[in-house]
Design a protein around this motif. Structure first.
Motif, short mmCIF file in Angstrom:
data_model
loop_
_atom_site.label_atom_id
_atom_site.label_comp_id
_atom_site.label_asym_id
_atom_site.label_seq_id
_atom_site.Cartn_x
_atom_site.Cartn_y
_atom_site.Cartn_z
N ASN A 1 0.81 -1.22 0.00
CA ASN A 1 0.00 0.00 0.00
C ASN A 1 0.84 1.27 0.00
N PRO B 1 3.35 3.11 -3.92
CA PRO B 1 3.31 4.30 -4.79
C PRO B 1 4.09 5.48 -4.23
N ARG B 2 4.21 5.55 -2.90
CA ARG B 2 4.95 6.66 -2.32
C ARG B 2 6.44 6.40 -2.39
N ALA C 1 7.77 6.62 -7.62
CA ALA C 1 6.91 7.44 -8.46
C ALA C 1 7.22 7.10 -9.92
N ARG D 1 2.66 10.95 -14.43
CA ARG D 1 2.77 10.08 -13.26
C ARG D 1 1.72 8.97 -13.37
N PRO E 1 -0.95 6.53 -12.06
CA PRO E 1 -1.80 6.65 -10.86
C PRO E 1 -1.42 5.63 -9.79
N ASP E 2 -1.55 6.07 -8.53
CA ASP E 2 -1.19 5.23 -7.39
C ASP E 2 -1.88 3.87 -7.43
N ILE F 1 -0.18 1.25 -9.46
CA ILE F 1 1.04 0.70 -8.86
C ILE F 1 0.68 -0.30 -7.77
N VAL F 2 -0.30 0.08 -6.92
CA VAL F 2 -0.75 -0.85 -5.88
C VAL F 2 -1.31 -2.11 -6.53
#
Lengths: 141, 117
Positions: A99, A102-103, A106, A113, A115-116, A119-120
Motif C-alpha cells: 500500500n 506508490p509513495r 513514483a 505520473r 496513478p497510485d 502501482i498498488v
C-alpha cells in the motif's frame, strides 16, 4: 538581617533543555501508533519464518527420518499457533508494504505520473502470481 | 573529510528484503506452517522436496530469501527498539545484536545450503 545570599550557580549562556516526558508505552495511546508498532514488529515474524525454513532445509539434508521428525514438530499445537500468528503478521507486512509502494516509487510513463492505484494493483497482481507459482512448485501429493 | 555512512546500504537491504518477504513469505508460511501440518492440503513427500532443494537455483533462491529477510528484520527491529523503548544508551548494543544476528543467520543458511546433500 542574617540572611546570607549565595551567588547564583548556573552555567552562563546555557539554556535548560525543555524535554517533555514521553512514556515508554506511547505507542498504546492511539490506534495509528499501535498499527505502526505492529507493522514494525512484523519483522520479528519474518525472521521466525527464516528459522523455520532453515530447520526444514537442515532436516531435509539429514534424511527422511529427520524430516519426519521435523514434520511432527510442525504439528505441535504451540508451533501451529505461533505460525498462525506469524501468518497474520507477514500478511500485515505484505499489505502495508504494497500500500505504500506508490509513495516509494513514483513511476512515470510518457511524462505523466502513473496513478497510485495502478502501482498498488500491479503489486497485488505480482503477489498473486508469485504465490501461484510457488504453490505450483510446493503442492505435490 | 565527511564520514561515510553505511546507512544507505543497510536501508537498501531492508527495502529489498521487505519486497521479497512480502511477495513470497505469506504463501510459504501458509503451506508449510498451516496447510501441510493440519492436513488441509497433502504435504509434498521427502523425496520430492529433497530433489527440489538439490537444484542449485532453488538453493540460490532460499539463500537470497534468508539473507535479505534477515537484514530486513535487523534494520526494522533496530529502529523499533530505538523508537519504541527509548533506550538510547543501548543503541550500540542493539546495532550489534541485530546485524550480528542477521549475519549469523546468513552464515548458517550458506553453510546448510552449500553442504546440502
Amino acid at each position: 538581617m542574617t540572611e546570607t545570599r549565595q551567588p547564583a550557580r548556573y552555567t552562563e549562556y546555557h539554556p535548560r533543555w525543555y524535554r517533555s516526558h514521553v512514556s515508554t508505552w506511547w505507542w498504546l495511546a492511539r490506534w495509528p501508533y499501535l498499527k505502526f508498532i505492529l507493522r514494525e514488529i512484523s519483522s520479528v515474524f519474518v525472521a521466525w519464518f527464516v528459522v523455520v525454513l532453515l530447520l526444514q532445509i537442515r532436516a531435509l539434508s539429514r534424511g527422511s527420518e529427520a524430516y519426519a521428525a521435523f514434520e511432527r514438530w510442525l504439528q505441535n499445537p504451540l508451533i501451529v499457533l505461533l505460525n498462525l500468528i506469524t501468518l497474520f503478521f507477514v500478511a500485515f507486512h505484505a499489505v502495508t508494504w504494497f500500500n505504500v509502494a506508490p509513495r516509494a516509487m513514483a513511476v512515470r510513463f510518457r511524462g505523466k505520473r502513473v496513478p497510485d492505484l495502478w502501482i498498488v494493483g500491479a503489486n497485488y497482481a505480482a503477489w498473486a502470481a508469485v504465490s501461484l507459482v510457488l504453490a505450483w512448485f510446493l503442492v505435490r501429493s | 573529510m565527511a564520514k561515510q555512512s553505511n546507512e544507505p546500504v543497510l536501508w537498501a537491504l531492508f527495502s529489498a528484503g521487505g519486497v521479497f518477504a512480502a511477495l513470497v513469505i505469506p504463501v510459504h508460511l501458509f503451506l508449510l506452517g498451516l496447510a501441510f501440518p493440519l492436513g488441509w492440503i497433502p504435504a509434498p513427500g521427502y523425496e520430492y522436496l529433497h530433489a527440489l532443494v538439490r537444484l542449485p537455483l532453488a538453493r540460490l533462491y532460499v539463500f537470497s530469501l534468508c539473507f535479505l529477510a534477515l537484514f530486513h528484520w535487523a534494520h526494522r527491529f533496530r529502529y523499533t527498539l530505538y523508537d519504541g523503548l527509548q533506550i538510547k544508551h543501548l543503541n550500540e548494543l542493539i546495532f550489534f545484536c541485530c546485524y550480528g544476528g542477521a549475519i549469523l543467520g546468513t552464515v548458517w543458511a550458506g553453510y546448510l545450503l552449500w553442504n546440502f546433500r
